[in-house]
Design a protein around this motif. Sequence first.
Motif, PDB file in Angstrom:
ATOM      1  N   LEU A 229       0.857  -1.193   0.000  1.00 11.89           N
ATOM      2  CA  LEU A 229       0.000   0.000   0.000  1.00 11.89           C
ATOM      3  C   LEU A 229       0.888   1.235   0.000  1.00 11.89           C
ATOM      4  O   LEU A 229       2.073   1.171   0.301  1.00 11.89           O
ATOM      5  N   LYS A 230       0.307   2.360  -0.367  1.00 14.27           N
ATOM      6  CA  LYS A 230       1.131   3.543  -0.584  1.00 14.27           C
ATOM      7  C   LYS A 230       0.866   4.661   0.398  1.00 14.27           C
ATOM      8  O   LYS A 230       1.768   5.409   0.753  1.00 14.27           O
ATOM      9  N   TYR A 231      -0.405   4.839   0.773  1.00 15.39           N
ATOM     10  CA  TYR A 231      -0.771   6.033   1.511  1.00 15.39           C
ATOM     11  C   TYR A 231      -1.238   5.686   2.922  1.00 15.39           C
ATOM     12  O   TYR A 231      -1.761   4.600   3.156  1.00 15.39           O
ATOM     13  N   PRO A 232      -1.074   6.624   3.845  1.00 15.66           N
ATOM     14  CA  PRO A 232      -1.487   6.359   5.219  1.00 15.66           C
ATOM     15  C   PRO A 232      -2.997   6.095   5.286  1.00 15.66           C
ATOM     16  O   PRO A 232      -3.765   6.701   4.542  1.00 15.66           O
ATOM     17  N   GLY A 233      -3.377   5.171   6.129  1.00 18.49           N
ATOM     18  CA  GLY A 233      -4.801   4.908   6.317  1.00 18.49           C
ATOM     19  C   GLY A 233      -5.390   3.923   5.321  1.00 18.49           C
ATOM     20  O   GLY A 233      -6.513   3.461   5.479  1.00 18.49           O
ATOM     21  N   GLU A 234      -4.612   3.582   4.259  1.00 22.73           N
ATOM     22  CA  GLU A 234      -5.164   2.682   3.240  1.00 22.73           C
ATOM     23  C   GLU A 234      -5.437   1.289   3.774  1.00 22.73           C
ATOM     24  O   GLU A 234      -6.393   0.641   3.379  1.00 22.73           O
ATOM     25  N   GLY A 235      -4.560   0.830   4.652  1.00 23.28           N
ATOM     26  CA  GLY A 235      -4.720  -0.509   5.209  1.00 23.28           C
ATOM     27  C   GLY A 235      -6.053  -0.632   5.927  1.00 23.28           C
ATOM     28  O   GLY A 235      -6.790  -1.597   5.740  1.00 23.28           O
ATOM     29  N   ARG A 236      -6.353   0.369   6.736  1.00 20.83           N
ATOM     30  CA  ARG A 236      -7.592   0.339   7.508  1.00 20.83           C
ATOM     31  C   ARG A 236      -8.804   0.381   6.572  1.00 20.83           C
ATOM     32  O   ARG A 236      -9.769  -0.353   6.745  1.00 20.83           O
ATOM     33  N   ARG A 237      -8.726   1.243   5.548  1.00 16.51           N
ATOM     34  CA  ARG A 237      -9.858   1.343   4.614  1.00 16.51           C
ATOM     35  C   ARG A 237     -10.057   0.032   3.860  1.00 16.51           C
ATOM     36  O   ARG A 237     -11.183  -0.420   3.668  1.00 16.51           O
ATOM     37  N   LEU A 238      -8.930  -0.580   3.452  1.00 15.03           N
ATOM     38  CA  LEU A 238      -9.030  -1.853   2.727  1.00 15.03           C
ATOM     39  C   LEU A 238      -9.676  -2.906   3.620  1.00 15.03           C
ATOM     40  O   LEU A 238     -10.553  -3.658   3.192  1.00 15.03           O
ATOM     41  N   LEU A 239      -9.243  -2.937   4.864  1.00 13.80           N
ATOM     42  CA  LEU A 239      -9.805  -3.899   5.823  1.00 13.80           C
ATOM     43  C   LEU A 239     -11.317  -3.707   5.970  1.00 13.80           C
ATOM     44  O   LEU A 239     -12.099  -4.659   5.903  1.00 13.80           O
ATOM     45  N   GLU A 240     -11.722  -2.466   6.147  1.00 10.85           N
ATOM     46  CA  GLU A 240     -13.154  -2.154   6.314  1.00 10.85           C
ATOM     47  C   GLU A 240     -13.981  -2.612   5.123  1.00 10.85           C
ATOM     48  O   GLU A 240     -15.001  -3.278   5.267  1.00 10.85           O
ATOM     49  N   VAL A 241     -13.504  -2.214   3.931  1.00  7.78           N
ATOM     50  CA  VAL A 241     -14.255  -2.552   2.715  1.00  7.78           C
ATOM     51  C   VAL A 241     -14.263  -4.062   2.505  1.00  7.78           C
ATOM     52  O   VAL A 241     -15.294  -4.660   2.180  1.00  7.78           O
ATOM     53  N   MET A 242     -13.115  -4.682   2.712  1.00  9.51           N
ATOM     54  CA  MET A 242     -13.014  -6.115   2.476  1.00  9.51           C
ATOM     55  C   MET A 242     -13.933  -6.885   3.417  1.00  9.51           C
ATOM     56  O   MET A 242     -14.588  -7.844   3.025  1.00  9.51           O
ATOM     57  N   ARG A 243     -13.991  -6.431   4.647  1.00 11.50           N
ATOM     58  CA  ARG A 243     -14.849  -7.086   5.624  1.00 11.50           C
ATOM     59  C   ARG A 243     -16.301  -7.021   5.173  1.00 11.50           C
ATOM     60  O   ARG A 243     -17.054  -7.974   5.303  1.00 11.50           O
ATOM     61  N   ARG A 244     -16.677  -5.870   4.595  1.00 11.52           N
ATOM     62  CA  ARG A 244     -18.045  -5.691   4.120  1.00 11.52           C
ATOM     63  C   ARG A 244     -18.283  -6.556   2.876  1.00 11.52           C
ATOM     64  O   ARG A 244     -19.300  -7.236   2.765  1.00 11.52           O
TER      65      ARG A 244
END
Lengths: 464, 464
Positions: free
Chosen positions: A220-235
């Motif tokens: 990942l490249k940008y701060p916070g992307e990991g968390r956003r990916l996790l959230e979306v993926m979980r959904r």
Amino acid sequence: MGEGFNYLFNPRSIAIIGATAREGSVGGVITRNLLTKFRGRVYLVNPSYTELLGHRVYRSVLEIPDEVDLAVIVTPAPTVPRIMSECAAKGVKVAVVISGGFSETGEDGARLEREVREASQGRVRILGPNCIGVYNAFNGLDTFFIPQGRMERPRAGPIALISQSGAVAAAILDWAARKGIGVGIAVNYGNKLDISEVELLEALAGNEDLRVVVMYVEGLKYPGEGRRLLEVMRRVTKVKPVIVYKAGRSKSSGRAVKSHTAALAGNYEIYRAMLRQAGAIEVNNLMDALEVAKALATQPLPRGNRVLIITDSGGAGVQAVDNVESVGLVVPELPQEVRSTLAKSLPPFASTANPIDLTGSATDAMYKFVLDTVLPTGHIDMALVLAQMQLPGMTPKLADYIIEARRFGKPIVVYGISANEDARAFKARLEEGGVPTYDRLETAANALRALYEYAVTRGLVRPR
Amino acid sequence: MGEGFNYLFNPRSIAIIGATAREGSVGGVITRNLLTKFRGRVYLVNPSYTELLGHRVYRSVLEIPDEVDLAVIVTPAPTVPRIMSECAAKGVKVAVVISGGFSETGEDGARLEREVREASQGRVRILGPNCIGVYNAFNGLDTFFIPQGRMERPRAGPIALISQSGAVAAAILDWAARKGIGVGIAVNYGNKLDISEVELLEALAGNEDLRVVVMYVEGLKYPGEGRRLLEVMRRVTKVKPVIVYKAGRSKSSGRAVKSHTAALAGNYEIYRAMLRQAGAIEVNNLMDALEVAKALATQPLPRGNRVLIITDSGGAGVQAVDNVESVGLVVPELPQEVRSTLAKSLPPFASTANPIDLTGSATDAMYKFVLDTVLPTGHIDMALVLAQMQLPGMTPKLADYIIEARRFGKPIVVYGISANEDARAFKARLEEGGVPTYDRLETAANALRALYEYAVTRGLVRPR
């Protein structure tokens, strides 16, 4: 799927900016592909021509007497900011910037990239730059710039692919085409100036034609992307399976990731934990990702982890047990009552414990009998059928018996490595009938494992 | 190799006992195969005929007016003791008993098996019973009873295969044939009444035409066999690499082994330790065994574990590092002096750290320059070349550059998954020139790992 993404994957009209007829060039391949395959309106833009391949060429996107949903930009990097301004003025919804020469080349390129963003005025969504773009088998949208012949295109199917690497996407699509694996949409996002893998995942998950999403991620490249990916993926995984191959797992490969996509590979163990938490299915290469996706796209989910193995080769049966158990599934010995029923109708040399070994004297009818006898019982949750079409008693008719056995509502996958005429007919019939076939036992085992893991994610079974 | 084994693999004359022309039958396939392919004298024996396919048929082996080195017996089990007596009387050196119906079927069969042993009077060495026998690509000896068309035969090559399972051997030879992997001799020993895997290993290790031995083992049967296998293997690996795939690794697969070959699968961890101690190279499936064997048959041994990776796809490079490191090898960053030399002649966007990423603008000439610059240095011990023939700058000419780079005396293996015309030409030229090619990165990594492990076994490098 968000409005912007509908224009990205299903535009009604496309402008190719930098259109050319030059053989083998990036623009040439894209121009030809879109003119011949895209089921929508295509406009060519290039101030150097007035006509190409029998089509009118516009000097700028602004001249096109029609709405333009999608612009595909293949011009040199320095021209892209101006072109993007025109796209914004024209009301273009999405631009796929194929051109390289941006942030991946250093500070000057990064400045250009920022200019492109500003030029879009937040009105044009941007995929890329420095990407291979979109392949949509359903409507012929294809910005992959490797000519047919060098890269085969897969047939339309229920699998989506989101790849951080364009070359990796091109290579695996070519492989999928030759393996007969159906891919609906594939997309590569390059430098990720605007549209990210997180948004693509969300968009593709909402597409009715797609049943599984495969992601190739290096970092990942940008701060916070990991968390956003996790959230979306979980959904997303609550409604659709997501298979992830995470490359860049060590210090040295992290170095390679940085030089390749300017991303941070991150700590692999943290990724693993995140993927597991998000309900994603992890695999160790992209071939397995697509092979496993075949099973998730076609099979019902199991209600447990117990695998029935039927074989005509004792040795293959032994290997199958090893492979199935090494991914955490079990091969239970069948209870005496079932074994007795089997023994009554099978030849005396057949083994009925599980694996059911029908030996070299196996016939289609024996397989059918075993499937019909054991699958409906409560003793097993899924079946792995090993069938070598080398044997005299085996014919492609077996495919029909296996397809009929789908009525028991349990996952079935088939393994066989022979490739004689009968074997090819057998496998083709199965795939057509919605039963995935594999030529590696570890892949077959991984497919069953993925089905089980996804059943756990969906709350259909309690994790072991 | 022991006298008996020379008669088994290189008989001057063969008697087929139970010869028939019946299409598709075991005897029919063997009769036709030997009559058409075997480069030696073939005699047919069957009291029911006087002539078959234009050849005279003898009533018994005793009638044959010639020495008989090898008898291939395909008659029903109850007739085999009498036939074996006649073979002993005739002075037949070795008998391959294809027929089943012996100890694998129960106590009656076991009794018959003992009668066969007694009838041989210790004068006839016996392979089988209940086996698929021998395939020798060098002289056309082929007792595998699956007809061509159902099972392809591989071309002659430096790999030997010893398989505990006949069906497994037949399936993998068919696969090897289609992959173009050369197999010299393959043998299956069935119930192991006399000739064992230990003796076969010793015999094949002594064969000058064979450079690598692959073994498929499910389990051992008799007390003391493990120790003997260890002793022989330890001796053999001092001169020739031995690759082992041990199946039957868990409790459930041990149950399957018992019903399949009446062997004891044993504790897998103990096997692993034994194989390691004996200097054998372990793999997890037979496809990998043969693929790894290709590398051991053609490549020099490395003097360390440092791998150079050259790629035209950054993503493939990242994946290659992961795979290479996961098998315990290293991908060291190249020192500044080498990187400077590379940077002077490569385009600015190329990455020179290792992996050397030539990107989508890669050309044959760049690969050649990197190979010629880095391979002779003391910084790396072997090379993994990733090349996608999808790119415009790549042509099969690269194969010649790679083959020329063999002069540096370091192992080179090549990975690529594209299969367009150029890719096929590229791979064919490499294989012909003695450079193994792979379409899975994990297999390529395993091949390098095997070369390294064998270099350790041979005392060429200290284990890490």
